[in-house]
Enzyme design. Structure first.
Site, PDB file in Angstrom:
ATOM      1  N   HIS B  22       0.901  -1.219   0.018  1.00 31.92           N
ATOM      2  CA  HIS B  22      -0.031   0.011   0.025  1.00 31.92           C
ATOM      3  C   HIS B  22       0.832   1.216   0.057  1.00 31.92           C
ATOM      4  O   HIS B  22       1.725   1.410   0.421  1.00 31.92           O
ATOM      5  CB  HIS B  22      -0.844  -0.193   1.223  1.00 31.92           C
ATOM      6  CG  HIS B  22      -1.860  -1.189   1.185  1.00 31.92           C
ATOM      7  ND1 HIS B  22      -3.157  -0.990   0.447  1.00 31.92           N
ATOM      8  CD2 HIS B  22      -1.604  -2.368   1.606  1.00 31.92           C
ATOM      9  CE1 HIS B  22      -3.726  -2.223   0.473  1.00 31.92           C
ATOM     10  NE2 HIS B  22      -2.980  -3.192   1.132  1.00 31.92           N
ATOM     11  N   CYS B  34      -2.316   6.215  -3.696  1.00 26.72           N
ATOM     12  CA  CYS B  34      -3.124   4.885  -4.216  1.00 26.72           C
ATOM     13  C   CYS B  34      -4.153   5.347  -5.077  1.00 26.72           C
ATOM     14  O   CYS B  34      -4.182   4.592  -6.062  1.00 26.72           O
ATOM     15  CB  CYS B  34      -3.645   4.706  -2.878  1.00 26.72           C
ATOM     16  SG  CYS B  34      -4.810   2.988  -3.063  1.00 26.72           S
TER      17      CYS B  34
END
EC number: 3.4.22.-
Lengths: 112, 112
Positions: B22, B34
């Site tokens: 992530h 993201c």
């Protein structure tokens, strides 16, 4: 809402595209839709420059609310074909975002 | 940090790419990196499906922390060429993000 307008010739070739407005999905610095659209558009234009090997005609607004891309008139056919595919890919990417965020991005096409 | 690993054959053709991790740029739902990476990757894969006309081999993790794309072995040469260019464009887009967010995205290449 971001308005993306694609201008195509009658043979469907892309002539230019123009992005106006802000996504207004969230406050500045947290706007995921703005981040996605920005990454897709700047990335595609960089890919044209790197992979098709020419500088497109660009007009980029200061505050991020305006972006204009145009193909140069005279262009090597192979470079044009590569760039057309890369920008078609950008349009599919924008339409992917539009599907989930209809209130924040609209992609339309004008035939010139 | 998102790790993007591109696997290439000796002739530089792309075999597959894998995204793990992530971005951790901001809390979930406000993570601009993201959002940008997701828009670029999902958009490019949709572009391959729509514009090159085949379904790549995909493995997509539930929580968004894993994405794997592989070219099918047998593939029409023209479809392969189009998809190679679209994925090369995706890599340029990821490298564009990486330049501004070195702590959140790393793009590496392995020659197989």
């Amino acid at each position: 809402m971001i308005q993306a307008t694609i201008r195509r010739s009658h043979d469907k070739g892309i002539l230019s595209f123009e992005m106006t407005g802000h996504a207004n999905f969230a406050e500045h610095g947290q706007d995921l839709v703005c981040a996605g659209v920005t990454a897709v558009v700047f990335g595609a234009v960089n890919a044209v420059i790197v992979l098709a090997g020419f500088e497109p005609l660009l007009d980029i607004g200061e505050d991020g609310g305006y972006f204009y891309f145009e193909f140069p008139e005279s262009l090597d056919p192979e470079a044009r074909q590569k760039a057309q595919l890369l920008i078609e890919g950008m349009i599919v990417s924008l339409e992917t975002i539009e599907r989930d965020y209809k209130d924040n991005l609209r992609v339309t096409t004008n035939i010139i």
